[in-house]
Design a protein around this motif. Sequence first.
Motif, PDB file in Angstrom:
ATOM      1  N   ASP A  89       0.785  -1.276  -0.019  1.00 45.46           N
ATOM      2  CA  ASP A  89       0.067   0.043   0.129  1.00 45.46           C
ATOM      3  C   ASP A  89       0.727   1.203  -0.087  1.00 45.46           C
ATOM      4  OD1 ASP A  89      -2.310  -1.282  -0.123  1.00 45.46           O
ATOM      5  OD2 ASP A  89      -2.599  -1.237   1.970  1.00 45.46           O
ATOM      6  N   ASP A  90       2.194   1.223  -0.101  1.00 44.74           N
ATOM      7  CA  ASP A  90       3.135   2.263  -0.162  1.00 44.74           C
ATOM      8  C   ASP A  90       3.724   2.224  -1.215  1.00 44.74           C
ATOM      9  OD1 ASP A  90       2.256   3.528   2.261  1.00 44.74           O
ATOM     10  OD2 ASP A  90       3.772   2.241   3.426  1.00 44.74           O
ATOM     11  N   ILE A  91       3.263   1.668  -2.512  1.00 47.59           N
ATOM     12  CA  ILE A  91       3.670   1.680  -3.801  1.00 47.59           C
ATOM     13  C   ILE A  91       2.384   2.257  -4.533  1.00 47.59           C
ATOM     14  CG2 ILE A  91       4.226   0.291  -5.749  1.00 47.59           C
ATOM     15  CD1 ILE A  91       5.436  -1.880  -3.769  1.00 47.59           C
ATOM     16  N   ILE A  92       2.891   3.313  -5.615  1.00 44.52           N
ATOM     17  CA  ILE A  92       1.919   4.074  -6.485  1.00 44.52           C
ATOM     18  C   ILE A  92       2.228   3.659  -7.877  1.00 44.52           C
ATOM     19  CG2 ILE A  92       0.903   5.871  -7.030  1.00 44.52           C
ATOM     20  CD1 ILE A  92       1.842   7.334  -4.775  1.00 44.52           C
ATOM     21  N   TRP A 235       4.327   1.665 -23.217  1.00 41.42           N
ATOM     22  CA  TRP A 235       3.059   1.507 -22.269  1.00 41.42           C
ATOM     23  C   TRP A 235       2.877   2.593 -21.275  1.00 41.42           C
ATOM     24  CZ3 TRP A 235       0.585  -3.495 -23.016  1.00 41.42           C
ATOM     25  CH2 TRP A 235       1.252  -3.883 -24.171  1.00 41.42           C
ATOM     26  N   ARG A 236       3.859   3.514 -20.789  1.00 42.94           N
ATOM     27  CA  ARG A 236       3.741   4.302 -19.711  1.00 42.94           C
ATOM     28  C   ARG A 236       3.369   3.577 -18.609  1.00 42.94           C
ATOM     29  NH1 ARG A 236       6.871   6.146 -20.517  1.00 42.94           N
ATOM     30  NH2 ARG A 236       6.329   8.043 -19.504  1.00 42.94           N
ATOM     31  N   LEU A 237       4.302   2.994 -18.056  1.00 42.97           N
ATOM     32  CA  LEU A 237       4.173   2.253 -16.828  1.00 42.97           C
ATOM     33  C   LEU A 237       5.338   2.336 -15.846  1.00 42.97           C
ATOM     34  CD1 LEU A 237       3.395  -0.387 -14.722  1.00 42.97           C
ATOM     35  CD2 LEU A 237       1.695   0.819 -15.519  1.00 42.97           C
ATOM     36  N   GLY A 238       5.076   2.951 -14.669  1.00 41.81           N
ATOM     37  CA  GLY A 238       5.938   3.243 -13.667  1.00 41.81           C
ATOM     38  C   GLY A 238       5.637   2.966 -12.143  1.00 41.81           C
ATOM     39  N   TYR A 239       6.511   3.189 -11.252  1.00 44.95           N
ATOM     40  CA  TYR A 239       6.058   2.960 -10.008  1.00 44.95           C
ATOM     41  C   TYR A 239       7.194   3.519  -8.956  1.00 44.95           C
ATOM     42  CZ  TYR A 239       8.875  -1.490 -10.568  1.00 44.95           C
ATOM     43  OH  TYR A 239       9.908  -2.161 -10.980  1.00 44.95           O
ATOM     44  N   ALA A 240       6.276   4.099  -7.663  1.00 44.92           N
ATOM     45  CA  ALA A 240       7.147   4.718  -6.827  1.00 44.92           C
ATOM     46  C   ALA A 240       6.803   4.032  -5.478  1.00 44.92           C
ATOM     47  CB  ALA A 240       6.780   6.090  -6.672  1.00 44.92           C
ATOM     48  N   ALA A 241       7.828   3.669  -4.761  1.00 46.49           N
ATOM     49  CA  ALA A 241       7.942   3.044  -3.261  1.00 46.49           C
ATOM     50  C   ALA A 241       8.195   3.958  -2.300  1.00 46.49           C
ATOM     51  CB  ALA A 241       8.455   1.850  -3.135  1.00 46.49           C
ATOM     52  N   ALA A 242       7.545   4.141  -1.294  1.00 48.46           N
ATOM     53  CA  ALA A 242       7.950   5.368  -0.358  1.00 48.46           C
ATOM     54  C   ALA A 242       7.543   5.040   1.175  1.00 48.46           C
ATOM     55  CB  ALA A 242       7.489   6.881  -0.716  1.00 48.46           C
ATOM     56  N   PRO A 243       8.107   5.680   1.942  1.00 55.42           N
ATOM     57  CA  PRO A 243       7.455   5.539   3.337  1.00 55.42           C
ATOM     58  C   PRO A 243       6.031   6.177   3.471  1.00 55.42           C
ATOM     59  CG  PRO A 243       9.729   6.924   3.603  1.00 55.42           C
ATOM     60  CD  PRO A 243       9.308   6.673   1.997  1.00 55.42           C
ATOM     61  N   HIS A 244       5.193   5.622   4.379  1.00 55.30           N
ATOM     62  CA  HIS A 244       3.854   5.713   4.384  1.00 55.30           C
ATOM     63  C   HIS A 244       3.436   7.334   4.123  1.00 55.30           C
ATOM     64  CE1 HIS A 244      -0.255   4.887   4.467  1.00 55.30           C
ATOM     65  NE2 HIS A 244      -0.632   5.386   5.497  1.00 55.30           N
ATOM     66  N   ASP A 245       4.023   8.238   4.845  1.00 57.08           N
ATOM     67  CA  ASP A 245       3.570   9.534   5.037  1.00 57.08           C
ATOM     68  C   ASP A 245       3.862  10.303   3.615  1.00 57.08           C
ATOM     69  OD1 ASP A 245       6.134   9.278   5.633  1.00 57.08           O
ATOM     70  OD2 ASP A 245       6.377  11.377   6.676  1.00 57.08           O
ATOM     71  N   ILE A 246       4.742   9.818   2.779  1.00 55.33           N
ATOM     72  CA  ILE A 246       5.269  10.364   1.686  1.00 55.33           C
ATOM     73  C   ILE A 246       4.400   9.923   0.513  1.00 55.33           C
ATOM     74  CG2 ILE A 246       6.991  10.642  -0.004  1.00 55.33           C
ATOM     75  CD1 ILE A 246       9.136  10.613   1.827  1.00 55.33           C
ATOM     76  N   THR A 247       3.963   8.460   0.734  1.00 62.36           N
ATOM     77  CA  THR A 247       3.102   8.113  -0.210  1.00 62.36           C
ATOM     78  C   THR A 247       1.844   8.862  -0.182  1.00 62.36           C
ATOM     79  OG1 THR A 247       4.193   6.018   0.024  1.00 62.36           O
ATOM     80  CG2 THR A 247       1.785   5.942  -1.054  1.00 62.36           C
TER      81      THR A 247
END
Length: 371
Positions: A89-92, A235-247
């Motif tokens: 849940d901390d990956i967008i 295809w334009r598909l990426g992701y970001a993983a971050a600490p919860h408050d940043i997410t």
Amino acid sequence: MTALRSFAQRVGNIDISGIRKIFEAAGADSINLGLGQPDFDTPDHIKQAAINAIKDGFTGYTTNLGIPELRQALSGGFKLNNNFEVDPDDIIITSGASEALHIALLALVDQGDEVIMPDPGFVSYAPLTDLAGGRVVGVPLSENLTMTADIVANHITDKTRVLIINSPSNPTGTVQTRDEIRGLCEIADDHNIVIISDEVYEHIIYSGEHVSPAEYSDNTITINATSKTYAMTGWRLGYAAAPHDITEQMLKAHQYVQACANSIAQMAALAAVTGPQDCVIEMRDSFRRRRDLLMVGLREMGLDCVEPQGAFYAFPKVDNSIEAVQELLEKGVITTPGTAFGSNGDGYIRLSYATSDENILRALEIMGQVL
Ligand SMILES: Cc1ncc(COP(=O)(O)O)c(C=O)c1O
């Protein structure tokens, strides 16, 4: 009557990428060593997953974060391969690494905050910082064309908010060592600076090892994409993983500018990351072979070039680099001046070897005449 328009300073202040300008000036039959993408097609099993998604009617919005199965798979991959843990849940899931970089900077940077980035570095870092209202602080690279804690330390002020790390690097093709990454993390942590780690070339690496800063610093946003690893730039598909408050903060920007990543591309990405990885190895090996071909030619020409350890770029030193790029363009070879990546790129050109052996050999022949 032509309308008299005025534009916001935030876009007025930034310029179209130097790379695009060169493409526009090139002849149709030029040899292109300017491309920033794999010259391979997306593997069939990935395409098939997208076709199935369309046929199954998986064509509506997904959750803002992205489909849970994909975030779960990415979280497992971070634990297994990158030595850090992140809750799914901390990956967008984003529209390419580009959007991930954009929302990360929007979430962190206030007017006048400083963002430290490699110079030369990837073309988007400075304009995205400008768009967020931040101040670009480009730091020079070491002799090996890597970013070091010593150099970064000289540029930290009480306004520094973010440090961008990119390994393997575009445009230099160099890979940061574990010690360098650890040093950068320590200095960032000492000054409460958030690291944005752009790892899009993680799997295109020939020597050295890929080390994620998140292994050493919790204060890190890890950004990646299927774009380069699986030949999926369109295809334009990426992701970001971050600490919860940043997410949480990044998600607000993502929600209103993007809603969610493309549903079909998300299913394709799920097939990519959970399916067979031979295609990744095959593409990497083929890039390695082409790197070797190019490096032999550059050495024969007597050009000084740090051996690229990853990505698909070489960054040789070339006198009068802007004129050299222009002359090569006139002779039918598209290259990119180092200055497109920051003022310290002066005296270098970037050569992308994501092209055929035949093109590399022909380009080397022309470069031999021009340089
Ligand atoms: C270092 C780096 N980061 C990010 C990107 C953008 O990736 P995407 O196509 O996934 O937006 C690129 C593309 O060239 C890149 O070279």
